[in-house]
Design an enzyme around this catalytic site. Sequence first.
Site, PDB file in Angstrom:
ATOM      1  N   ASN A  15       0.725  -1.383   0.020  1.00 39.05           N
ATOM      2  CA  ASN A  15       0.234   0.112  -0.091  1.00 39.05           C
ATOM      3  C   ASN A  15       0.998   1.052   0.175  1.00 39.05           C
ATOM      4  O   ASN A  15       0.369   2.380  -0.641  1.00 39.05           O
ATOM      5  CB  ASN A  15      -1.086   0.095   1.360  1.00 39.05           C
ATOM      6  CG  ASN A  15      -2.115  -0.570   0.961  1.00 39.05           C
ATOM      7  OD1 ASN A  15      -2.755  -0.372   0.572  1.00 39.05           O
ATOM      8  ND2 ASN A  15      -2.554  -2.356   1.542  1.00 39.05           N
ATOM      9  N   ARG A  66       4.681   1.510  25.839  1.00 35.68           N
ATOM     10  CA  ARG A  66       4.326   2.160  24.428  1.00 35.68           C
ATOM     11  C   ARG A  66       4.603   3.603  24.972  1.00 35.68           C
ATOM     12  O   ARG A  66       4.843   4.199  24.034  1.00 35.68           O
ATOM     13  CB  ARG A  66       2.707   1.404  24.843  1.00 35.68           C
ATOM     14  CG  ARG A  66       2.139   1.208  23.021  1.00 35.68           C
ATOM     15  CD  ARG A  66       0.828   0.918  23.281  1.00 35.68           C
ATOM     16  NE  ARG A  66       0.606   0.075  23.593  1.00 35.68           N
ATOM     17  CZ  ARG A  66       0.522  -0.628  22.323  1.00 35.68           C
ATOM     18  NH1 ARG A  66       0.779  -0.616  20.584  1.00 35.68           N
ATOM     19  NH2 ARG A  66       0.811  -1.999  22.412  1.00 35.68           N
ATOM     20  N   MET A  91       0.914  -2.256  11.971  1.00 37.89           N
ATOM     21  CA  MET A  91       0.059  -3.386  13.129  1.00 37.89           C
ATOM     22  C   MET A  91       0.200  -3.012  14.597  1.00 37.89           C
ATOM     23  O   MET A  91       0.534  -4.161  14.920  1.00 37.89           O
ATOM     24  CB  MET A  91       0.733  -4.672  12.624  1.00 37.89           C
ATOM     25  CG  MET A  91       0.404  -5.111  11.326  1.00 37.89           C
ATOM     26  SD  MET A  91      -1.435  -4.496  10.699  1.00 37.89           S
ATOM     27  CE  MET A  91      -2.280  -6.525  11.539  1.00 37.89           C
ATOM     28  N   ARG A  92       0.640  -2.097  14.888  1.00 35.40           N
ATOM     29  CA  ARG A  92       0.564  -1.545  16.225  1.00 35.40           C
ATOM     30  C   ARG A  92      -0.677  -0.624  16.615  1.00 35.40           C
ATOM     31  O   ARG A  92      -0.781   0.603  16.133  1.00 35.40           O
ATOM     32  CB  ARG A  92       2.031  -0.627  16.574  1.00 35.40           C
ATOM     33  CG  ARG A  92       3.408  -1.529  15.611  1.00 35.40           C
ATOM     34  CD  ARG A  92       3.823  -2.824  16.758  1.00 35.40           C
ATOM     35  NE  ARG A  92       3.548  -2.907  18.093  1.00 35.40           N
ATOM     36  CZ  ARG A  92       3.240  -3.856  18.339  1.00 35.40           C
ATOM     37  NH1 ARG A  92       3.697  -4.822  18.534  1.00 35.40           N
ATOM     38  NH2 ARG A  92       3.683  -3.887  20.157  1.00 35.40           N
ATOM     39  N   ASN A 108      -5.782   5.978   7.984  1.00 42.58           N
ATOM     40  CA  ASN A 108      -5.642   4.435   8.639  1.00 42.58           C
ATOM     41  C   ASN A 108      -6.447   3.596   7.345  1.00 42.58           C
ATOM     42  O   ASN A 108      -7.376   3.711   6.334  1.00 42.58           O
ATOM     43  CB  ASN A 108      -6.321   3.600   9.485  1.00 42.58           C
ATOM     44  CG  ASN A 108      -5.420   2.004   9.382  1.00 42.58           C
ATOM     45  OD1 ASN A 108      -4.507   2.036   8.806  1.00 42.58           O
ATOM     46  ND2 ASN A 108      -6.784   1.659  10.353  1.00 42.58           N
ATOM     47  N   HIS A 110      -7.519  -0.461   6.573  1.00 42.13           N
ATOM     48  CA  HIS A 110      -8.462  -1.647   7.187  1.00 42.13           C
ATOM     49  C   HIS A 110      -8.755  -2.655   6.333  1.00 42.13           C
ATOM     50  O   HIS A 110     -10.022  -1.931   4.994  1.00 42.13           O
ATOM     51  CB  HIS A 110      -9.200  -1.169   8.516  1.00 42.13           C
ATOM     52  CG  HIS A 110      -9.275  -2.276   9.096  1.00 42.13           C
ATOM     53  ND1 HIS A 110      -9.216  -2.773  10.289  1.00 42.13           N
ATOM     54  CD2 HIS A 110     -10.919  -2.881   8.735  1.00 42.13           C
ATOM     55  CE1 HIS A 110      -9.759  -3.868  10.281  1.00 42.13           C
ATOM     56  NE2 HIS A 110     -11.029  -3.352   9.930  1.00 42.13           N
ATOM     57  N   GLU A 175      -7.704  -1.662  -2.632  1.00 39.67           N
ATOM     58  CA  GLU A 175      -6.569  -1.359  -1.623  1.00 39.67           C
ATOM     59  C   GLU A 175      -5.821  -0.281  -2.037  1.00 39.67           C
ATOM     60  O   GLU A 175      -5.539   0.939  -1.962  1.00 39.67           O
ATOM     61  CB  GLU A 175      -6.056  -1.933  -0.588  1.00 39.67           C
ATOM     62  CG  GLU A 175      -6.765  -3.038   0.049  1.00 39.67           C
ATOM     63  CD  GLU A 175      -5.883  -3.779   1.577  1.00 39.67           C
ATOM     64  OE1 GLU A 175      -5.168  -3.044   2.299  1.00 39.67           O
ATOM     65  OE2 GLU A 175      -6.126  -4.979   1.573  1.00 39.67           O
TER      66      GLU A 175
HETATM   67  C1  GAR Z   1      -3.249  -4.316   3.786  1.00 34.82           C
HETATM   68  O1  GAR Z   1      -3.844  -5.347   3.374  1.00 34.82           O
HETATM   69  C2  GAR Z   1      -3.920  -3.884   5.043  1.00 34.82           C
HETATM   70  O2  GAR Z   1      -5.012  -3.345   4.200  1.00 34.82           O
HETATM   71  C3  GAR Z   1      -3.808  -4.607   6.167  1.00 34.82           C
HETATM   72  O3  GAR Z   1      -2.334  -5.084   6.085  1.00 34.82           O
HETATM   73  C4  GAR Z   1      -2.107  -4.677   5.173  1.00 34.82           C
HETATM   74  C5  GAR Z   1      -0.806  -4.991   4.700  1.00 34.82           C
HETATM   75  O4  GAR Z   1      -0.665  -4.757   3.174  1.00 34.82           O
HETATM   76  N1  GAR Z   1      -3.418  -3.325   7.270  1.00 34.82           N
HETATM   77  C6  GAR Z   1      -4.847  -4.466   8.563  1.00 34.82           C
HETATM   78  O5  GAR Z   1      -5.000  -5.074   8.578  1.00 34.82           O
HETATM   79  C7  GAR Z   1      -4.414  -2.950   9.397  1.00 34.82           C
HETATM   80  N2  GAR Z   1      -5.089  -3.267  10.092  1.00 34.82           N
HETATM   81  P1  GAR Z   1       1.166  -3.948   2.619  1.00 34.82           P
HETATM   82  O6  GAR Z   1       2.254  -3.561   3.667  1.00 34.82           O
HETATM   83  O7  GAR Z   1       1.236  -4.647   1.412  1.00 34.82           O
HETATM   84  O8  GAR Z   1       0.416  -2.769   2.595  1.00 34.82           O
END
Ligand code: GAR
Length: 201
Positions: A15, A66, A91-92, A108, A110, A175
Amino acid sequence: MKKRVAILISGSGSNMEALVRDMEADHPAEPVLVLANNPSAGGLTKAAARNIPTACIDHRPYKGNRPAFEAALTEALTAARPDIICLAGFMRILTPGFITRWQGKMLNIHPSILPLFRGLHTHQRALDAGMAVHGCTVHEVTGELDGGPILGQAVIPVQAGDTPETLAARLLPMEHKLYPAVLRRFAMGDRSKLMLAPSGA
Ligand code: GAR
């Protein structure tokens, strides 16, 4: 003046790449930092290959603290002077204190049609719920996990025989369309909602 964009990642950064690729064309914003919480995040190499400044703040040494992790994040971000922060597979979980500092500037993506399936394992949960459609959402980040005003959503049909993996693989290209399209509009002050469906749907 172009808006300065910092992108936070944890993994492969596909992304992030989609956002950066779009900003390489005529665009109201430019990437100024790609920051990962994981030194082995593949996105760091991809960003460096595109000559974007990178930083890594490994969360592991901050285990149990944190606020200290977020203080380090804040320091790196502040130095980059971003107008917009894009969480792109970051992912934090961020605390309300950190989020308040950047509220109204942080987006963000999702992998679900929010407000359905906040949190993890969204593809499996969409299948378990018997959904006929699945999708992704770009939203403003507020103190509520995967809450915040929705700026755009993309949907795909769920097909017979889909698994979490096939759903994820079909959703990812959506996405990559949605996030750049929303960022482009957001950078111009447009917060109206965008909806994308696969061509032919
Ligand atoms: C993506 O699918 C994004 O939507 C998800 O992680 C992936 C990252 O892929 N995000 C989440 O789950 C956030 N809670 P990428 O590193 O290839 O962009």
